[in-house]
Scaffold this active site. Sequence first.
Site, PDB file in Angstrom:
ATOM      1  N   ASP A  65       0.871  -1.177   0.000  1.00 39.59           N
ATOM      2  CA  ASP A  65       0.000   0.000   0.000  1.00 39.59           C
ATOM      3  C   ASP A  65       0.904   1.221   0.000  1.00 39.59           C
ATOM      4  OD1 ASP A  65      -1.763   2.059   0.360  1.00 39.59           O
ATOM      5  OD2 ASP A  65      -2.704   1.265   2.170  1.00 39.59           O
ATOM      6  N   ASN A  92       4.733   1.996 -11.248  1.00 35.96           N
ATOM      7  CA  ASN A  92       3.622   2.250 -12.152  1.00 35.96           C
ATOM      8  C   ASN A  92       2.372   2.764 -11.444  1.00 35.96           C
ATOM      9  OD1 ASN A  92       1.802   1.556 -14.655  1.00 35.96           O
ATOM     10  ND2 ASN A  92       0.982   0.335 -12.966  1.00 35.96           N
ATOM     11  N   SER A 156       5.131   9.363 -14.836  1.00 38.38           N
ATOM     12  CA  SER A 156       4.740  10.759 -14.962  1.00 38.38           C
ATOM     13  C   SER A 156       3.534  10.851 -15.888  1.00 38.38           C
ATOM     14  CB  SER A 156       5.911  11.601 -15.476  1.00 38.38           C
ATOM     15  OG  SER A 156       5.594  12.967 -15.456  1.00 38.38           O
ATOM     16  N   TYR A 186      -2.475  16.599  -8.562  1.00 39.75           N
ATOM     17  CA  TYR A 186      -2.079  15.446  -9.370  1.00 39.75           C
ATOM     18  C   TYR A 186      -0.930  15.831 -10.309  1.00 39.75           C
ATOM     19  CZ  TYR A 186      -2.113  11.841 -12.960  1.00 39.75           C
ATOM     20  OH  TYR A 186      -1.729  10.864 -13.845  1.00 39.75           O
ATOM     21  N   LYS A 190       2.993  14.302 -10.415  1.00 39.33           N
ATOM     22  CA  LYS A 190       3.635  13.694 -11.582  1.00 39.33           C
ATOM     23  C   LYS A 190       4.937  14.412 -11.930  1.00 39.33           C
ATOM     24  CE  LYS A 190       1.883  10.680 -11.350  1.00 39.33           C
ATOM     25  NZ  LYS A 190       2.053   9.218 -11.513  1.00 39.33           N
ATOM     26  N   ASN A 243      -2.863   9.166 -24.105  1.00 40.64           N
ATOM     27  CA  ASN A 243      -4.077   9.193 -23.298  1.00 40.64           C
ATOM     28  C   ASN A 243      -4.662   7.796 -23.220  1.00 40.64           C
ATOM     29  OD1 ASN A 243      -3.984  12.160 -23.227  1.00 40.64           O
ATOM     30  ND2 ASN A 243      -4.402  11.929 -25.399  1.00 40.64           N
TER      31      ASN A 243
END
Length: 341
Positions: A65, A92, A156, A186, A190, A243
Amino acid sequence: MSATKVFVITGANSGVGFELAKILYAANAKVYLAGRSEKRVLEAIQLLQNDVPSSQGSLIWLPLDLADLASVKIAAEDFLSKEERLDVLWNNAGVMCTPTTAKSEQVMFWTLSLGYDLQLGTNVLGPYLLTTLLYPIMKKTADTSPLNSVRVCWASSITIELAPNGGIGMDDFGSPVFSNNKLTNYCASKAANNMLASEFGKKCRDGKVLSVVCENKSLLLPFRSQSCSYADTCSVKAFNPGNLNTGLTRYLTLPFLGSIVPRLMSLVLWPARYGAYTELYAGLSPDLTIEKHVGAFIWPWGHVGYLRPDIESSLHSQEDGGSGKAAQLLKWCDREIKDFI
């Protein structure tokens, strides 16, 4: 691929991580799928075994976790008790646009408030602790492996184009500053991974471990600016195909559209497997070397991209004409994880 190679993928029970695990497992690799939910990871393992019945590799659940630094330490100890090598670590896993009220497990030492912003804890600090704890075994593996073959890959996103100036805000005490805007947070998390890939990569270079960062989880930002004369890589496609249709957008909402956004986006996003190609290139391509690509930003579906100038500046010290934010962030991370080392 030799079955003696060992890989760790965080967040491998779904999305890009799952597709990456499938590719590696089909090549007879030994793959640790690191994730929180035993049920979900074991279901993913069963699916992979069903999809690739001829594989001579192995799939192993590694309980982890990333929002709980104690869990990260236990996961690393668990792995180290079983293995004597680690060829590639793919950081990842991540969360996106979680509510700003959502917090990680640990108390933030510099403010004594209850928990880090969940995106900061899960996307930045957790992966950094895991990488730090596993770095010694990667260094050991590199000593007996071909040069450039042992790597750590950070996650990223194209959304760093929307990150604050310099990628992430830092206060006067050298601590990251997060806002009340979940998307901004967010994007900053990244960009922070670009910084860690570069700054921690300098240490990795000494241990013959290559540290790079992948763009694989993105919002629908289909076009890059053609005015980016600051990058010699701008001659590649202005269209960004990174995307991906993954569960990462489940928290994303927009005014007047609400929670329908993820369903609308799924109609125009690429399959997650394409993101796995980018991570595969970052982790295994012989094109990437420690000499030239420490901290390199890997774009879909496998080439070296560029950073916004102010984020690029963050990777360099003030003595070298940069802002030094990456070094500040690494120092903060080291301070926050010291009780788990």
